[in-house]
Write an enzyme that holds these catalytic residues in place. Structure first.
Site, PDB file in Angstrom:
ATOM      1  N   CYS A  68       0.832  -1.204   0.000  1.00 28.06           N
ATOM      2  CA  CYS A  68       0.000   0.000   0.000  1.00 28.06           C
ATOM      3  C   CYS A  68       0.873   1.263   0.000  1.00 28.06           C
ATOM      4  CB  CYS A  68      -0.989  -0.045   1.155  1.00 28.06           C
ATOM      5  SG  CYS A  68      -2.452   0.937   0.802  1.00 28.06           S
TER       6      CYS A  68
ATOM      7  N   HIS B  73      -3.669  -5.088   0.340  1.00 31.96           N
ATOM      8  CA  HIS B  73      -3.086  -5.642   1.575  1.00 31.96           C
ATOM      9  C   HIS B  73      -3.186  -7.169   1.585  1.00 31.96           C
ATOM     10  CE1 HIS B  73      -2.761  -1.869   3.991  1.00 31.96           C
ATOM     11  NE2 HIS B  73      -3.666  -1.461   3.123  1.00 31.96           N
TER      12      HIS B  73
ATOM     13  N   GLU C 105      -1.757  -9.178   3.460  1.00 34.25           N
ATOM     14  CA  GLU C 105      -1.684  -9.715   4.830  1.00 34.25           C
ATOM     15  C   GLU C 105      -3.055 -10.024   5.435  1.00 34.25           C
ATOM     16  OE1 GLU C 105      -1.063  -6.621   3.907  1.00 34.25           O
ATOM     17  OE2 GLU C 105      -1.518  -5.137   5.454  1.00 34.25           O
TER      18      GLU C 105
END
Ligand code: GLN
Length: 543
Positions: free
Chosen positions: A385, A511, A513
Site C-alpha cells: 500500500c 493488503h 496480509e
C-alpha cells in the site's frame, strides 16, 4: 423442515483488560469448527467511534479490513486467521454504530413519539446486531464483549446479553468469563479473590458465568480450582486454565487438553461424540516451532514502537514461514530515523525489506531511502500500500529523474504527482469509511512475477487507501523497467508494480496480509520469504 437453532456463546472479561479475549474466542471457534460445526465470531466494542478506521494504531492497534470493506478491530484478524473463514461488517459493532442507528431511527420518527432510552432501545439494537449473524445459518455464534465487566461503557452490552439469554431459553446460550489469577511472589500463591469479585459483579448485572477461563503465569493447583468453582457457582471441570505459552497458536491445544470444547458443547446441549480434527493445526505448529532455516526481514514503518500496528503482516510471516519451515525474524525499523548516511548500516545483514502501509508524511523520506537502498543493492523488497506508493516515488525521482516527484498526500503541489487522488476522492471531506475499501478484482500480466506467484490471472485482494498510482506516468515507468503487473479490470487502476531486473522488487496497492490464515498462507509472503532466503544464501557465498 424447521430451521436449526443457533447457539450463542458470550465471552466477557474481568479484572483487567488485555487478557486475550480475542485469542480465547478464536481458539474456541477453531476447536468447534474442527468438530464440524459452522462457527462465526463477533466483537462488540464499547467505544463511541463508529469504527476503528479513524483510530490511531497506537490507540488500538491495526485496523483490520474485511472482504466487504469494513474497517474493524484487530481481533477480527485473529478470528479469520484461526477459523480460515471470512468475517464481515456484522462481525464488529461499536457503541458508536449502535447509537448512530438508534438516533437515525429517532430522527425518522420510527419510535412514534416514545422517549428513546438505553433500555429498551439501545439494548434492542444490540440484540438485533447479535442475532443478525444467525441469518447465515451458523450452528454457533461466539460474541466477544470488549472491555472489562464493571466498565460503565460495557453495561448496556451485559444487560443485552442478560435479556437475550432469557429470550433464547435454557441450553441455547452460555457465558464464558475470562479472568486473571495474579501470582503473589511473596506469598508464593495464585490469588482467586479478584476473579471471585468480577464474577460477583457479573452476577449483579444478572449474568452467571458458566465457564471460567483463568489467565495465569503458573499452573493452577487443585485447591485453587476448587475454590474458584465453589465461590463462582461453576462446575470444577468448567474452570479452565489459560497459562502463558510461547505462541498464541498453541492456545487452542492447551485449552483442548482440558476439554474446553467438550465443556462448552455440554453447556449448549450439543453432542460431544467426536473429537476435533487437529492434525493440520498440529502440523503447522510443529513446523513453526521447529524451523529448518532462519531469515531476517526489516519492517520499515512509522509505528514501530507498537507491534500491534502491523499485526496482520507479522502473522502473515508466521503462516508463510511455517509452511516453508523458515523462521522469519523481523527487524523493526523506524523510518523516521533513516538518513542517507545510516540507511546501509541500519539495514545491514537483513535478507529482505518490507515497506509498511501507513498514512501521513512522518517518516516518508526514510521509507523512500529504504526503497532506494533495496533497489540498488538488489535486496528483495515487498511494498504494501503506502509501501508501493513509496517505491513509485523513489523510482520516479531516482530513475526517471523527476527530482520533485511525490504523492499528492505529501506534496499537493508536486509537478510530478506520480501518486494522486482519483476524481471521486477529491471532494471527500469525511475521514471515516470513505477510502477505497474491501475486496477488489485484479488482473495479472501474463508472465509477470506476480502471475507466477499467484499461479492465476485473476485475483481478488483487500484495499484500504485513498491515493492511487497515476496512470499518466505508466508508459514512462514501463519503458524504464518498472511494470504494472496487476490492474483493476473495471477501472484500469494500477494495483501492483514490479521491477524487471531485480531479484524481487514488488509493490502492491492492496493488503495481502489480511487474507493470510494458518490454513491458507499467502503466496506473496511465501514468494518474498523464498526470495529473501535465496538472497541470504547468495550473500553468504560472496562473503
Ligand atoms: N496513505 C496512503 C493512501 O491513502 C496509503 C494507505 C495505506 O498504506 N493503507 O493511499
Amino acid at each position: 423442515m424447521s430451521k436449526k437453532s443457533t447457539k450463542y456463546i458470550f465471552v466477557t472479561g474481568g479484572v483487567t483488560s488485555s487478557l486475550g479475549k480475542g485469542i480465547i474466542s478464536a481458539s474456541l471457534g477453531m476447536l468447534l469448527k474442527a468438530r464440524g460445526y459452522s462457527v462465526t465470531i463477533q466483537k462488540l466494542d464499547p467505544y463511541i467511534n463508529i469504527d476503528p478506521g479513524t483510530l490511531n494504531p497506537y490507540e488500538h492497534g491495526e485496523c483490520y479490513v474485511t472482504e466487504d470493506g469494513a474497517e474493524t478491530d484487530l481481533d477480527l484478524g485473529h478470528y479469520e486467521r484461526f477459523l480460515d473463514s471470512p468475517t464481515s461488517q456484522n462481525n464488529n459493532v461499536t457503541t458508536g454504530r449502535i447509537y448512530q442507528t438508534v438516533i437515525e431511527k429517532e430522527r425518522k420518527g420510527d419510535f412514534l413519539g416514545k422517549t428513546v432510552q438505553v433500555i429498551p432501545h439501545i439494548t434492542n439494537e444490540i440484540k438485533r446486531r447479535i442475532k443478525i449473524l444467525s441469518k447465515q445459518n451458523y450452528d454457533i455464534i461466539i460474541t466477544e464483549i470488549g472491555g472489562t465487566v464493571g466498565d460503565i461503557e460495557s453495561l448496556p452490552y451485559i444487560e443485552s446479553v442478560r435479556q437475550l439469554r432469557w429470550e433464547l431459553g435454557e441450553g441455547n446460550s452460555m457465558v464464558i468469563h475470562l479472568t486473571l489469577l495474579p501470582y503473589l511472589a511473596a506469598a508464593g500463591e495464585l490469588k482467586t479473590k479478584p476473579s471471585q469479585h468480577s464474577v460477583r459483579q457479573l452476577m449483579e448485572s444478572g449474568l452467571q458465568a458458566d465457564v471460567l477461563v483463568c489467565r495465569t503465569e503458573h499452573k493452577i493447583p487443585k485447591e485453587q480450582r476448587a475454590k474458584l468453582a465453589q465461590f463462582c457457582n461453576v462446575n470444577l471441570e468448567n474452570v479452565i486454565e489459560s497459562i502463558d505459552v510461547d505462541t498464541i497458536y498453541r492456545v487452542p491445544l492447551e485449552l483442548q487438553k482440558q476439554h474446553f470444547d467438550r465443556v462448552v458443547l455440554q453447556e449448549l446441549n450439543l453432542p460431544v461424540d467426536k473429537d476435533p480434527e487437529l492434525k493440520e493445526w498440529k502440523n503447522f505448529l510443529k513446523k513453526y516451532t521447529h524451523p529448518k532455516r532462519s531469515i531476517e526481514i526489516a519492517l520499515v514503518g512509522k509505528y514501530v514502537s507498537l507491534q500491534d500496528s502491523y499485526k496482520s503482516i507479522a502473522e502473515a510471516f508466521i503462516h508463510a514461514g511455517a509452511d516453508l519451515e523458515t523462521e522469519v525474524n523481523i527487524r523493526w525499523v523506524y523510518s523516521g530515523d533513516l538518513t542517507a548516511d545510516n540507511v546501509a548500516e541500519t539495514l545491514a545483514g537483513v535478507n529482505g525489506v518490507l515497506i509498511a502501509p501507513g498514512f501521513g508524511d512522518r517518516g516518508i523520506e526514510g521509507k523512500i531511502l529504504a526503497a532506494q537502498y533495496a533497489r540498488e543493492s538488489s535486496i528483495p523488497l515487498l511494498g504494501i500500500c503506502l509501501g508501493m506508493q513509496v517505491m513509485t516515488v523513489e523510482f520516479a525521482r531516482n530513475v526517471l529523474g523527476y527530482a520533485k516527484a511525490n504523492s499528492t498526500e505529501f506534496d499537493r503541489a508536486t509537478p510530478e504527482p506520480v501518486i494522486s487522488l482519483m476524481e471521486e476522492q477529491k471532494n471527500v471531506v469525511d475521514k471515516g469509511g470513505t477510502m477505497r475499501l474491501g475486496a477488489w478484482k485484479c488482473v495479472l500480466k501474463p508472465n509477470s512475477r506476480l502471475q507466477n506467484i499467484y499461479g492465476s490471472r485473476s485475483i481478488s485482494e483487500r484495499h484500504r487507501h485513498r491515493y492511487e498510482f497515476n496512470s499518466d506516468f505508466l508508459p514512462e515507468f514501463e519503458k524504464n523497467g518498472m511494470i504494472a503487473s496487476g490492474t483493476n479490470p473495471e477501472t484500469g487502476l494500477v494495483e501492483a508494480i514490479e521491477l524487471k531486473d531485480h531479484p524481487f522488487y514488488v509493490g502492491v496497492q492492496y493488503h495481502p496480509e489480511y487474507k493470510s490464515t494458518v490454513a491458507t498462507p499467502h503466496p506473496l509472503f511465501e514468494a518474498f520469504i523464498e526470495a529473501s532466503a535465496a538472497y541470504q544464501k547468495q550473500t553468504a557465498i560472496k562473503n
